[in-house]
Design an enzyme around this catalytic site. Structure first.
Site, PDB file in Angstrom:
ATOM      1  N   THR A 188       0.821  -1.221   0.000  1.00  0.00           N
ATOM      2  CA  THR A 188       0.000   0.000   0.000  1.00  0.00           C
ATOM      3  C   THR A 188       0.855   1.271   0.000  1.00  0.00           C
ATOM      4  O   THR A 188       0.417   2.316  -0.458  1.00  0.00           O
ATOM      5  CB  THR A 188      -0.962   0.008   1.211  1.00  0.00           C
ATOM      6  OG1 THR A 188      -0.190   0.020   2.437  1.00  0.00           O
ATOM      7  CG2 THR A 188      -1.876  -1.204   1.198  1.00  0.00           C
ATOM      8  N   LEU A 234      -2.659   5.180   0.195  1.00  0.00           N
ATOM      9  CA  LEU A 234      -4.084   4.853   0.117  1.00  0.00           C
ATOM     10  C   LEU A 234      -4.254   3.365   0.416  1.00  0.00           C
ATOM     11  O   LEU A 234      -4.518   2.541  -0.455  1.00  0.00           O
ATOM     12  CB  LEU A 234      -4.608   5.220  -1.272  1.00  0.00           C
ATOM     13  CG  LEU A 234      -4.487   6.713  -1.609  1.00  0.00           C
ATOM     14  CD1 LEU A 234      -4.940   6.985  -3.038  1.00  0.00           C
ATOM     15  CD2 LEU A 234      -5.281   7.572  -0.628  1.00  0.00           C
ATOM     16  N   HIS A 235      -4.100   3.044   1.696  1.00  0.00           N
ATOM     17  CA  HIS A 235      -4.035   1.643   2.127  1.00  0.00           C
ATOM     18  C   HIS A 235      -5.291   0.846   1.738  1.00  0.00           C
ATOM     19  O   HIS A 235      -5.228  -0.104   0.965  1.00  0.00           O
ATOM     20  CB  HIS A 235      -3.880   1.566   3.651  1.00  0.00           C
ATOM     21  CG  HIS A 235      -2.713   2.316   4.190  1.00  0.00           C
ATOM     22  ND1 HIS A 235      -1.396   1.916   4.027  1.00  0.00           N
ATOM     23  CD2 HIS A 235      -2.652   3.452   4.918  1.00  0.00           C
ATOM     24  CE1 HIS A 235      -0.592   2.768   4.632  1.00  0.00           C
ATOM     25  NE2 HIS A 235      -1.310   3.718   5.192  1.00  0.00           N
ATOM     26  N   ASP A 236      -6.433   1.248   2.277  1.00  0.00           N
ATOM     27  CA  ASP A 236      -7.626   0.395   2.191  1.00  0.00           C
ATOM     28  C   ASP A 236      -8.174   0.203   0.781  1.00  0.00           C
ATOM     29  O   ASP A 236      -8.589  -0.917   0.429  1.00  0.00           O
ATOM     30  CB  ASP A 236      -8.719   0.949   3.116  1.00  0.00           C
ATOM     31  CG  ASP A 236      -8.306   0.868   4.580  1.00  0.00           C
ATOM     32  OD1 ASP A 236      -8.920   1.551   5.408  1.00  0.00           O
ATOM     33  OD2 ASP A 236      -7.355   0.113   4.893  1.00  0.00           O
TER      34      ASP A 236
END
Ligand code: RIB
Ligand code: CA
Length: 317
Positions: A188, A234-236
């Protein structure tokens, strides 16, 4: 259209994951778990997001309010006091469902085929669901999660927040035999928002985009405070993109489990990628201590293609 339950702790990047999913996946429900902020706050935030995207048909279910064993340590320093600081959201009119999130997850997976779980917060709800009804592991299409890391952590040198917040829950999930696609920090942190992406979203000129601009400006400020660089991973949304456009990511199969006892390594996802370093194969080298690959770990992402997918989705609202 791929059916999904999004389990989340909104959270700025959780909000983007939901918005991305809203344009490409069949969201059967959103379940909330304490993590970035308290259960009350993340649940209110999930309601704000479904109202923002004009999808109040999507049910929101409150889940675990505390980790299985350890004390809750939230991430207000990143996501703010509300957990979704930046925009001024109206108080949600939509109400949370009466059913508990864990019951919704279990009952949906038992009733419907080909449902993916997309946990993008701590794994407390998913662990409780597996404990309540172990058969869901063979019924689900799989788990596409944001959590852990092949390399370094963020909450600690070794542990990523979603796993670290409730490592005992994560251990249950990783050891369950469920088919897991893991988007960890190693992945991520290749997918970053900068002021350039904010401008692209602003220039699309729609209402949802304007709110996302305010979310990202807050999120980038937090990123800059933590790293000194004005960008934010923008991990998720990566875990959602893996279900929408899998060819944006490259995965490697390996054994992964979770450290729950280490003084310095509590919450570490211990990834066995020795076969990627020339030490035997994950399938052939079955020395007495080696374990079968149980997770598809995301290694690379086409950042430009991912950002285009996300920004295009935001522009469609
Ligand atoms: O470590 C990143 C994860 O922690 C993301 O899910 C973010 O929302 C926070 O929950
Ligand atoms: Ca999250």
């Amino acid at each position: 259209m791929t059916k999904v339950i999004i389990d989340c702790d909104p959270g700025h990047d959780d909000a983007l994951a939901i918005l991305l999913a809203g344009q490409h996946l069949d969201i059967l429900g959103i379940t909330t778990v304490a993590g970035n902020q308290t259960s009350d706050k993340v649940t209110a935030n999930a309601l704000k997001i479904v109202e923002l995207m004009d999808r109040t048909d999507i049910p929101v279910f409150r889940g675990a309010q505390v980790p299985l064993l350890r004390k809750a340590i939230h991430a207000g320093h990143i996501h703010g006091e509300t957990g979704l600081d930046g925009p001024d959201f109206p108080t949600p009119v939509k109400e949370v469902e009466d059913r508990h999130a864990v019951d919704f997850i279990v009952q949906t997976l038992m009733a419907e085929d080909d449902v993916w779980l997309a946990p993008v917060g701590p794994l407390t709800n998913v662990a409780l669901a597996i404990r309540q009804r172990p058969e869901i592991v063979s019924r689900m299409a799989g788990i596409s999660l944001m959590g852990g890391s092949l390399t370094t952590g963020n909450s600690t040198a070794t542990a990523e927040f979603n796993i670290w917040f409730d490592a005992e829950a994560a251990r249950i999930v990783y050891d369950s035999g469920a088919p897991i696609k893991m988007c960890g920090l190693n992945l991520t942190q290749q997918a970053n928002a900068t002021d350039r992406e904010i401008e692209r979203i602003r220039n699309q000129g729609n209402r949802v985009g304007e709110v996302v601009v305010q979310l990202l400006e807050f999120y980038l400020d937090a990123g800059e405070r933590v790293t000194g660089v004005r960008k934010a991973a923008l991990h998720d949304p990566c875990a959602v993109a893996a279900l929408i456009q899998p060819d944006l990511l490259e995965f490697e199969a390996m054994h992964v489990s979770v450290e729950t006892r280490g003084e310095l390594t509590y919450g570490m996802t211990v990834c066995d990628y020795r076969h990627l370093r020339g030490f035997g194969s994950s399938q052939v080298d079955r020395g007495p201590l080696r374990q079968e690959a149980n997770v598809e770990v995301a290694m690379k992402i086409d950042e430009s293609g991912f950002l285009d997918l996300l920004i295009d989705a935001l522009g469609r609202y």
